[in-house]
Design a protein around this motif. Sequence first.
Motif, mmCIF file in Angstrom:
data_model
loop_
_atom_site.group_PDB
_atom_site.id
_atom_site.type_symbol
_atom_site.label_atom_id
_atom_site.label_comp_id
_atom_site.label_asym_id
_atom_site.label_seq_id
_atom_site.Cartn_x
_atom_site.Cartn_y
_atom_site.Cartn_z
ATOM 1 N N PHE A 191 0.891 -1.217 -0.080
ATOM 2 C CA PHE A 191 -0.014 0.073 0.060
ATOM 3 C C PHE A 191 0.942 1.210 0.259
ATOM 4 N N ASP A 192 0.760 2.069 -0.943
ATOM 5 C CA ASP A 192 1.631 3.350 -1.345
ATOM 6 C C ASP A 192 0.941 4.375 -0.172
ATOM 7 N N GLN A 193 1.144 4.206 1.053
ATOM 8 C CA GLN A 193 0.585 4.976 1.944
ATOM 9 C C GLN A 193 0.717 6.488 1.824
ATOM 10 N N ASN A 194 2.166 7.049 1.479
ATOM 11 C CA ASN A 194 2.337 8.279 1.353
ATOM 12 C C ASN A 194 2.367 8.750 -0.198
ATOM 13 N N ASP A 195 1.644 8.028 -1.200
ATOM 14 C CA ASP A 195 1.804 8.098 -2.422
ATOM 15 C C ASP A 195 3.096 8.608 -3.111
ATOM 16 N N ASP A 196 4.133 8.093 -2.644
ATOM 17 C CA ASP A 196 5.317 8.301 -3.205
ATOM 18 C C ASP A 196 6.227 7.164 -3.956
ATOM 19 N N GLY A 197 5.388 6.054 -4.181
ATOM 20 C CA GLY A 197 5.860 4.927 -4.556
ATOM 21 C C GLY A 197 6.337 3.850 -3.732
ATOM 22 N N ALA A 198 5.875 4.037 -2.482
ATOM 23 C CA ALA A 198 6.111 3.128 -1.355
ATOM 24 C C ALA A 198 7.581 2.679 -1.249
ATOM 25 N N ASP A 199 8.542 3.620 -1.524
ATOM 26 C CA ASP A 199 9.954 3.372 -0.966
ATOM 27 C C ASP A 199 10.540 1.789 -1.629
ATOM 28 N N LEU A 200 10.043 1.411 -2.630
ATOM 29 C CA LEU A 200 10.558 0.034 -3.075
ATOM 30 C C LEU A 200 11.806 0.039 -3.407
ATOM 31 N N PRO A 201 12.623 -0.996 -2.931
ATOM 32 C CA PRO A 201 14.040 -1.311 -3.265
ATOM 33 C C PRO A 201 14.313 -1.236 -4.729
ATOM 34 N N PRO A 202 15.527 -0.654 -5.123
ATOM 35 C CA PRO A 202 15.741 -0.765 -6.471
ATOM 36 C C PRO A 202 15.545 -2.239 -7.130
ATOM 37 N N GLY A 203 15.014 -2.010 -8.279
ATOM 38 C CA GLY A 203 15.167 -3.419 -9.120
ATOM 39 C C GLY A 203 13.519 -3.930 -8.958
ATOM 40 N N SER A 204 12.721 -3.489 -8.218
ATOM 41 C CA SER A 204 11.468 -3.864 -7.865
ATOM 42 C C SER A 204 10.533 -3.744 -8.940
ATOM 43 N N GLN A 205 9.392 -4.552 -8.947
ATOM 44 C CA GLN A 205 8.365 -4.086 -10.221
ATOM 45 C C GLN A 205 7.146 -3.805 -9.287
ATOM 46 N N GLY A 206 6.562 -2.714 -9.386
ATOM 47 C CA GLY A 206 5.222 -2.243 -8.927
ATOM 48 C C GLY A 206 4.226 -1.790 -9.832
ATOM 49 N N VAL A 207 2.890 -2.316 -9.689
ATOM 50 C CA VAL A 207 2.038 -2.184 -10.596
ATOM 51 C C VAL A 207 0.566 -1.816 -9.719
ATOM 52 N N GLU A 208 0.279 -0.322 -9.832
ATOM 53 C CA GLU A 208 -1.171 -0.028 -9.533
ATOM 54 C C GLU A 208 -2.284 -0.922 -9.472
ATOM 55 N N ILE A 209 -3.086 -1.311 -8.479
ATOM 56 C CA ILE A 209 -4.068 -2.257 -8.718
ATOM 57 C C ILE A 209 -5.403 -1.640 -8.029
ATOM 58 N N ARG A 210 -6.399 -2.273 -8.093
ATOM 59 C CA ARG A 210 -7.709 -2.140 -7.019
ATOM 60 C C ARG A 210 -7.773 -3.478 -6.640
ATOM 61 N N LEU A 211 -8.493 -3.498 -5.370
ATOM 62 C CA LEU A 211 -8.983 -4.763 -4.759
ATOM 63 C C LEU A 211 -10.323 -4.992 -4.543
ATOM 64 N N LYS A 212 -10.870 -6.031 -5.393
ATOM 65 C CA LYS A 212 -12.181 -6.059 -5.330
ATOM 66 C C LYS A 212 -12.959 -7.053 -4.563
ATOM 67 N N ARG A 213 -13.991 -7.019 -3.896
ATOM 68 C CA ARG A 213 -14.414 -7.803 -3.090
ATOM 69 C C ARG A 213 -15.275 -8.802 -3.661
ATOM 70 N N VAL A 214 -14.782 -10.134 -3.221
ATOM 71 C CA VAL A 214 -16.038 -10.879 -4.077
ATOM 72 C C VAL A 214 -16.553 -11.944 -2.935
ATOM 73 N N THR A 215 -17.793 -11.969 -2.639
ATOM 74 C CA THR A 215 -18.423 -12.872 -1.585
ATOM 75 C C THR A 215 -17.972 -14.120 -1.448
ATOM 76 N N ALA A 216 -17.415 -14.590 -0.198
ATOM 77 C CA ALA A 216 -16.910 -15.862 -0.209
ATOM 78 C C ALA A 216 -18.120 -17.024 -0.186
ATOM 79 N N GLU A 217 -17.262 -18.218 -0.770
ATOM 80 C CA GLU A 217 -18.380 -19.239 -0.506
ATOM 81 C C GLU A 217 -18.608 -19.580 0.821
ATOM 82 N N SER A 218 -19.877 -20.176 1.009
ATOM 83 C CA SER A 218 -20.236 -20.689 2.469
ATOM 84 C C SER A 218 -19.245 -21.682 2.865
#
Length: 218
Positions: A191-218
């Motif tokens: 989670f990019d808390q400060n909207d600055d790239g999350a201070d990832l280490p050099p050489g990392s890959q980062g892709v912006e995503i959304r997290l969708k809720r899907v109702t769990a099976e019973s």
Amino acid sequence: MVLGIVMMTAMVPTIIGLNEASKGTRDQENNRKNTARKQRCHLVAMCEVNKGTQTQREQVHNARVYVGRDGNLYITKQPSSAMSLFNGGFYKHPNFPPDNTSGFVTITGEQTPTLRWVFLDVNTHQMRWGGRPDSEGHTCGPFDWTKDEQCITLDGWEGWLAVRLPVDDMRYQAETDLQISGGREIWRLYFDQNDDGADLPPGSQGVEIRLKRVTAES
């Protein structure tokens, strides 16, 4: 003047009826939301077409979130035996006002399966899970959903990242030791808390995503 008073008197029951109907509608909507928030859900990563490379999007989009036995949250279409599908949702947390549902929990792959807190590690910006002592000093919410109730927010916005660490990072090596990686296309949930790239280490890959809720099976 008398006619006006008579008309106003006749309108009062109608106004009262409308107010009661509006209150009833609001109560029904609040009950619906409360019930929906208590439902267990899985989480699915969604990646927009202008985020990352085509290969990254193919690996991340529609991949599910998993609970690693190492206390981290992962995103993949190729889970290993060291992972359990995220299965949880909103929950009352003592850091927030009474009757809140600002915390977030998941059932883990422990023996026996246990309900644990989901939290943001303030040092690494990675999403983790654990007991109350593990989460102390880290960001435990507030978690919420978007206006359409489809996706998850933290601290009021969607700053989610799917991250792959460089192969020389010790945490990447730990994945191999836990048989989490092993050639699989595994991403970590950040989670990019400060909207600055999350201070990832050099050489990392980062892709912006959304997290969708899907109702769990019973």
